[in-house]
Design a protein around this motif. Structure first.
Motif, PDB file in Angstrom:
ATOM      1  N   ASN A   1       0.806  -1.222   0.000  1.00  0.00           N
ATOM      2  CA  ASN A   1       0.000   0.000   0.000  1.00  0.00           C
ATOM      3  C   ASN A   1       0.839   1.272   0.000  1.00  0.00           C
ATOM      4  OD1 ASN A   1      -2.272  -1.509  -0.205  1.00  0.00           O
ATOM      5  ND2 ASN A   1      -2.853  -1.369   1.959  1.00  0.00           N
TER       6      ASN A   1
ATOM      7  N   ARG B   1      -7.704  -0.697  -6.452  1.00  0.00           N
ATOM      8  CA  ARG B   1      -8.215   0.462  -5.744  1.00  0.00           C
ATOM      9  C   ARG B   1      -7.266   1.658  -5.856  1.00  0.00           C
ATOM     10  NH1 ARG B   1     -12.912   2.551  -3.639  1.00  0.00           N
ATOM     11  NH2 ARG B   1     -12.419   3.961  -1.954  1.00  0.00           N
TER      12      ARG B   1
ATOM     13  N   ARG C   1     -17.127   0.685  -0.891  1.00  0.00           N
ATOM     14  CA  ARG C   1     -15.926   1.473  -1.156  1.00  0.00           C
ATOM     15  C   ARG C   1     -16.194   2.693  -2.047  1.00  0.00           C
ATOM     16  NH1 ARG C   1     -10.824  -2.561  -1.707  1.00  0.00           N
ATOM     17  NH2 ARG C   1      -9.834  -0.831  -0.643  1.00  0.00           N
TER      18      ARG C   1
ATOM     19  N   ASP D   1     -16.627   9.199  -2.390  1.00  0.00           N
ATOM     20  CA  ASP D   1     -17.193  10.522  -2.114  1.00  0.00           C
ATOM     21  C   ASP D   1     -16.214  11.451  -1.397  1.00  0.00           C
ATOM     22  OD1 ASP D   1     -17.628   8.545  -0.075  1.00  0.00           O
ATOM     23  OD2 ASP D   1     -18.747  10.064   1.046  1.00  0.00           O
ATOM     24  N   LEU D   2     -15.396  10.906  -0.501  1.00  0.00           N
ATOM     25  CA  LEU D   2     -14.468  11.771   0.242  1.00  0.00           C
ATOM     26  C   LEU D   2     -13.376  12.313  -0.685  1.00  0.00           C
ATOM     27  CD1 LEU D   2     -14.159   9.683   3.534  1.00  0.00           C
ATOM     28  CD2 LEU D   2     -15.481  11.777   3.175  1.00  0.00           C
TER      29      LEU D   2
ATOM     30  N   SER E   1     -10.193   8.172   5.855  1.00  0.00           N
ATOM     31  CA  SER E   1      -9.958   7.262   4.725  1.00  0.00           C
ATOM     32  C   SER E   1      -8.499   7.354   4.281  1.00  0.00           C
ATOM     33  CB  SER E   1     -10.880   7.655   3.575  1.00  0.00           C
ATOM     34  OG  SER E   1     -10.309   7.292   2.338  1.00  0.00           O
ATOM     35  N   VAL E   2      -7.884   6.185   4.137  1.00  0.00           N
ATOM     36  CA  VAL E   2      -6.485   6.126   3.693  1.00  0.00           C
ATOM     37  C   VAL E   2      -6.369   6.715   2.284  1.00  0.00           C
ATOM     38  CG1 VAL E   2      -4.635   4.514   3.032  1.00  0.00           C
ATOM     39  CG2 VAL E   2      -5.934   4.141   5.142  1.00  0.00           C
ATOM     40  N   GLY E   3      -7.192   6.184   1.394  1.00  0.00           N
ATOM     41  CA  GLY E   3      -7.096   6.596  -0.010  1.00  0.00           C
ATOM     42  C   GLY E   3      -7.410   8.066  -0.198  1.00  0.00           C
TER      43      GLY E   3
ATOM     44  N   ASP F   1      -6.856  -5.231   7.430  1.00  0.00           N
ATOM     45  CA  ASP F   1      -6.170  -6.107   6.475  1.00  0.00           C
ATOM     46  C   ASP F   1      -5.552  -7.335   7.145  1.00  0.00           C
ATOM     47  OD1 ASP F   1      -6.891  -4.263   4.620  1.00  0.00           O
ATOM     48  OD2 ASP F   1      -4.873  -3.523   4.178  1.00  0.00           O
TER      49      ASP F   1
ATOM     50  N   VAL G   1     -14.293  -1.390   9.641  1.00  0.00           N
ATOM     51  CA  VAL G   1     -13.806  -0.545   8.535  1.00  0.00           C
ATOM     52  C   VAL G   1     -14.568  -0.823   7.234  1.00  0.00           C
ATOM     53  CG1 VAL G   1     -11.781   0.138   7.188  1.00  0.00           C
ATOM     54  CG2 VAL G   1     -11.528  -0.407   9.621  1.00  0.00           C
TER      55      VAL G   1
HETATM   56  C1  LIG Z   1      -4.482   0.481  -1.674  1.00  0.00           C
HETATM   57  C2  LIG Z   1      -4.718   0.713  -0.245  1.00  0.00           C
HETATM   58  O1  LIG Z   1      -4.048   1.493   0.377  1.00  0.00           O
HETATM   59  N1  LIG Z   1      -5.675  -0.021   0.316  1.00  0.00           N
HETATM   60  C3  LIG Z   1      -5.925   0.096   1.711  1.00  0.00           C
HETATM   61  C4  LIG Z   1      -6.771   1.318   1.948  1.00  0.00           C
HETATM   62  O2  LIG Z   1      -7.937   1.160   1.173  1.00  0.00           O
HETATM   63  P1  LIG Z   1      -8.892   2.419   0.969  1.00  0.00           P
HETATM   64  O3  LIG Z   1      -8.080   3.624   0.821  1.00  0.00           O
HETATM   65  O4  LIG Z   1      -9.841   2.071  -0.096  1.00  0.00           O
HETATM   66  O5  LIG Z   1      -9.638   2.419   2.356  1.00  0.00           O
HETATM   67  P2  LIG Z   1     -10.329   3.664   3.071  1.00  0.00           P
HETATM   68  O6  LIG Z   1      -9.546   3.996   4.281  1.00  0.00           O
HETATM   69  O7  LIG Z   1     -10.569   4.710   2.077  1.00  0.00           O
HETATM   70  O8  LIG Z   1     -11.707   3.019   3.471  1.00  0.00           O
HETATM   71  C5  LIG Z   1     -12.136   2.953   4.800  1.00  0.00           C
HETATM   72  C6  LIG Z   1     -13.621   3.134   4.865  1.00  0.00           C
HETATM   73  O9  LIG Z   1     -13.942   4.406   4.377  1.00  0.00           O
HETATM   74  C7  LIG Z   1     -14.974   4.340   3.431  1.00  0.00           C
HETATM   75  N2  LIG Z   1     -14.805   5.404   2.441  1.00  0.00           N
HETATM   76  C8  LIG Z   1     -13.612   5.587   1.839  1.00  0.00           C
HETATM   77  C9  LIG Z   1     -13.441   6.567   0.907  1.00  0.00           C
HETATM   78  C10 LIG Z   1     -14.522   7.385   0.588  1.00  0.00           C
HETATM   79  O10 LIG Z   1     -14.444   8.289  -0.241  1.00  0.00           O
HETATM   80  N3  LIG Z   1     -15.702   7.177   1.209  1.00  0.00           N
HETATM   81  C11 LIG Z   1     -15.866   6.212   2.142  1.00  0.00           C
HETATM   82  O11 LIG Z   1     -16.951   6.029   2.690  1.00  0.00           O
HETATM   83  C12 LIG Z   1     -14.775   2.957   2.827  1.00  0.00           C
HETATM   84  O12 LIG Z   1     -15.936   2.474   2.199  1.00  0.00           O
HETATM   85  C13 LIG Z   1     -14.384   2.141   4.024  1.00  0.00           C
HETATM   86  O13 LIG Z   1     -15.527   1.702   4.688  1.00  0.00           O
HETATM   87  O14 LIG Z   1      -7.078   1.406   3.331  1.00  0.00           O
HETATM   88  C14 LIG Z   1      -7.828   0.313   3.842  1.00  0.00           C
HETATM   89  C15 LIG Z   1      -8.145   0.584   5.288  1.00  0.00           C
HETATM   90  O15 LIG Z   1      -7.007   0.564   6.054  1.00  0.00           O
HETATM   91  C16 LIG Z   1      -7.048  -0.980   3.646  1.00  0.00           C
HETATM   92  O16 LIG Z   1      -7.867  -2.046   4.013  1.00  0.00           O
HETATM   93  C17 LIG Z   1      -6.608  -1.152   2.216  1.00  0.00           C
HETATM   94  O17 LIG Z   1      -5.704  -2.213   2.119  1.00  0.00           O
END
Ligand SMILES: CC(=O)N[C@H]1[C@@H](OP(=O)(O)OP(=O)(O)OC[C@H]2O[C@@H](n3ccc(=O)[nH]c3=O)[C@H](O)[C@@H]2O)O[C@H](CO)[C@@H](O)[C@@H]1O
Ligand SMILES: C=C(OP(=O)(O)O)C(=O)O
Length: 667
Positions: A244, A314, A343, A346-347, A387-389, A530, A552
């Motif tokens: 990641n 992702r 997933r 929106d954020l 959110s990580v992403g 994870d 999560v």
């Molecule tokens: C490539 C990468 O780095 N993947 C990791 C990243 O995924 P990823 O970045 O997709 O995970 P997020 O932290 O964004 O997601 C966490 C939660 O936030 C929600 N959410 C996220 C974005 C958004 O715009 N809106 C929203 O509602 C998601 O649906 C989820 O329920 O972090 C996750 C949480 O540690 C890990 O499991 C993944 O391995």
């Protein structure tokens, strides 16, 4: 033959009764462990659980020796087809297919180009008072030049080269030119009769295959893992760079206009897909012989990365922040990734809007444009959820925006901090990385750097759990021990002993009896989602009842159904799993299971290592997305884990059903 994956024993078993019986039991699986070796000669042979493994070996050997290149070929025939007919039809049909009993094989490969295949089977029969019993069966392939080479010999001296494929759709017409001669070679004092059966096929009329002759085209083979449970592990395992982090930093590479050298980027499916994403917008990416990655994003030629590549993972979506920051515009399809919840993005979208972008989602693509057509502008954004992403996307965008930005309630995962450290090494001005607030002053241009990413804490955690579940002692390195605190504290609570052996090394020792615990997944520094499936596998082997709460992702319990197939006693209600441990009747035994996503796959590997008997795991491509050589690393620690090609599950089910029906009708 050259891959070293396959012992002579496993290939020899391909030709034995053992594999035939096993094949009948489990459908397609058991008899084809030799394929990885054979594949190296581009011979992917015949699958025919009911035709008899002897026949496959014959076809294979004969084919190999005559320079046949058989690809994508399987069959489901009946014993009555006979070896001669079988091989003949092998060489006569279209590409891939399933027989209908009478016509046992509907296809060989378009690539087949053998002229003559011979094989010989020697059968030793013992005559006893209760009848005749088959004692031994030996199959030899005979080359066109009459060299007689046994299975063992072929293993030791494979043909030096396989001729290249002819152009076009050339096959060989099925004919009745095959012949079978049975000769009694002699009998010994204890009434054993040696019978030699020679079959010769001569098909010498190449012809073009028609669609009718090539009716069933089935997809390519996939890979499976076969794990024999019950082994303890020992030794040291090398932890790879974090998937990641690697993915985020590769997305971040788009922010820099100069040469980058990235170190410790793991060699994973997801990473290679990310290379494709970058290459599709004009970035030059290259893995050097030393393993480092050279990236040159000086000339971005497109703002729309390849949709096929983006949809597979992702993290590919995270390029939107860097692209719009750098070029003022980006068109990025909605991403893929593990199927563990809705997933949404929106954020990411709202954050980009806060930085001066206009965002539209049309036909599955997110179109982001800087309002002034050129540059984003600094702004404030508070994430509803860390959110990580989204944090990563917005960090890259803000690093290139005009002015200052504040991002609050951001993710604090080590991989997020790693991205910040990378961007900082390229000249970005980012404060607060690793905390819940980021203050970023944008810069128009970032420079080159040489950067090493962090070790993969999820891979490290998986190996710690592997040691725990097999009651073993192993060392892992390199790791950042502080990244693993939530994991090591849980493993200690279960009863494991963990010791820091150096600044970047850990040693785990797991006793025979472990106790239950409860966990709840949370954003960092909480317990990582994870590692939830892997830890659940471990909890099925502990004494007592454990509760796992997944907070999560809303659908990250799909591994439970597969663990249940291995005998785990787990009950799920929405996002909560109740796991009854070893003292409550839960005991793991081998079974065929399916990896539904990356960490679910890892969980099944771990459960398979603790299970009694053999576990077959399909869906290995999920595991390969995120673990670098997992099976190889486990093998080095002493696990019994083999990888081999198998049919895709749909086809396996078909074969199993068919095998079952034929067995029933025979009865
Ligand atoms: C490539 C990468 O780095 N993947 C990791 C990243 O995924 P990823 O970045 O997709 O995970 P997020 O932290 O964004 O997601 C966490 C939660 O936030 C929600 N959410 C996220 C974005 C958004 O715009 N809106 C929203 O509602 C998601 O649906 C989820 O329920 O972090 C996750 C949480 O540690 C890990 O499991 C993944 O391995
Ligand atoms: C969920 C994961 O990956 P991704 O976000 O890439 O789907 C993971 O690594 O477990």
């Amino acid at each position: 033959l050259s891959s070293g994956n396959c012992s002579s024993d496993s290939v020899a078993r391909l030709g034995g009764q053992q594999s035939r019986a096993a094949a009948k039991e489990v459908g397609a699986f058991t008899s084809f462990r030799g394929w990885s070796a054979l594949r190296s000669l581009e011979v992917v042979p015949v699958l025919g659980p009911l035709v008899g493994a002897r026949t496959f070996a014959s076809a294979l050997l004969g084919g190999m020796l005559c320079g046949v290149v058989v690809d994508k070929f399987w069959s489901l025939g009946q014993e009555s087809c006979g070896s001669g007919k079988f091989v003949e039809r092998c060489l006569g049909g279209g590409e891939g297919g399933i027989g209908d009993g009478d016509h046992c094989v509907r296809g060989a490969s378009n690539r087949i180009r053998s002229r003559s295949v011979s094989f010989s089977t020697e059968v030793e029969v013992a005559t006893t008072s209760s009848g005749v019993r088959k004692e031994k069966e030996t199959t030899r392939g005979i080359a066109a030049d009459s060299r007689n080479i046994s299975l063992g010999t072929v293993l030791n001296s494979p043909p030096s080269s396989v001729p290249s494929h002819p152009a076009g759709d050339i096959g060989f017409k099925p004919s009745d030119e095959s012949d079978t001669i049975s000769t009694v070679l002699g009998s010994s004092r204890n009434s054993t009769v040696l019978l030699q059966q020679d079959s010769v096929l001569n098909s010498s009329h190449p012809y073009k295959l028609s669609e009718q002759e090539n009716p069933l085209r089935v997809g390519p083979f996939v890979e499976c893992l076969e794990i024999a449970g019950g082994r303890t592990l020992s030794g040291e395992v090398k932890i790879s760079g974090a998937k990641n982090s690697g993915l985020a930093v590769l997305a971040g590479a788009l922010c820099s206009e100069q040469q980058l050298c990235l170190r410790m980027i793991p060699d994973l499916h997801d990473i290679r897909r990310m290379f494709q994403v970058l290459q599709s917008v004009g970035v030059q990416v290259q893995r050097t012989p030393s393993g480092s990655i050279k990236v040159d994003a000086s000339n971005i030629t497109s703002v729309e990365p390849c949709p096929e590549a983006v949809r597979k993972l992702r993290a590919s979506f995270f390029v939107i922040g860097a692209l719009v920051g750098r070029k003022g515009e980006a068109i990025v399809p909605l991403p893929g990734g593990c199927n563990i919840g809705a997933r949404p993005i929106d954020l990411h979208v709202r954050g980009l809007e806060a930085l001066g972008a206009q965002v539209e989602i049309r036909q599955g693509k997110v179109h982001a444009r800087a309002m002034n057509g050129k540059h984003l502008v600094g702004g404030h954004f508070c994430l509803d959820y860390p959110s990580v992403g989204a944090t990563e996307t917005l960090m890259m965008a803000a690093a290139l925006a005009d002015g200052k930005s504040t991002l609050s309630n951001v993710a604090q995962e080590p991989e997020v901090k790693d991205l910040a450290d990378f961007l900082i090494s390229c000249g970005a001005i980012i404060h607060g990385a690793g905390t819940n607030t980021l203050n970023i002053t944008g810069r128009r241009k970032l420079h080159g750097t040489d950067y090493q990413i962090i070790p993969d804490r999820i891979e490290a955690g998986t190996f710690l759990i592997a040691a725990a579940i097999t009651h073993s002692t192993i060392n892992i390195a390199p790791v950042v021990p502080s990244h693993l605190t939530s994991v090591t504290s849980k493993l200690c609570a279960i009863g494991c002993h963990i010791q820091q052996t150096s600044s970047n090394g850990l040693k785990i020792n797991s006793p025979q009896v472990l106790r239950s615990i409860d966990i709840r997944t949370l954003p960092y520094p909480g317990f990582p989602t994870d590692l939830q499936p892997q830890l659940m596998s471990l909890l099925t082997t502990c004494n007592g009842q454990s509760i796992v709460e997944e907070t999560v992702f809303e659908s990250r319990m799909r591994h439970v159904e597969e663990l249940q197939k291995l005998g785990a006693n787990v009950k799920v209600s929405q996002n909560i799993a109740i796991i009854s441990g070893r003292d409550q009747g839960s005991s793991l035994y081998g079974a065929p299971v399916l990896a539904t996503d990356l960490r679910a796959g890892a969980a099944l590997v771990l459960a398979g290592m603790a299970a009694e008997g053999t576990t077959h795991i399909e869906g290995v491509s999920h595991i390969d997305r995120g673990y670098e050589k997992l099976d190889q690393k486990l093998r080095l620690l002493g696990a019994s884990i083999q990888r081999f090609p198998c049919l895709p599950s749909e086809l396996t089910i078909l074969l199993r059903t068919r095998a079952f029906l034929v067995t029933q009708s025979t009865k």
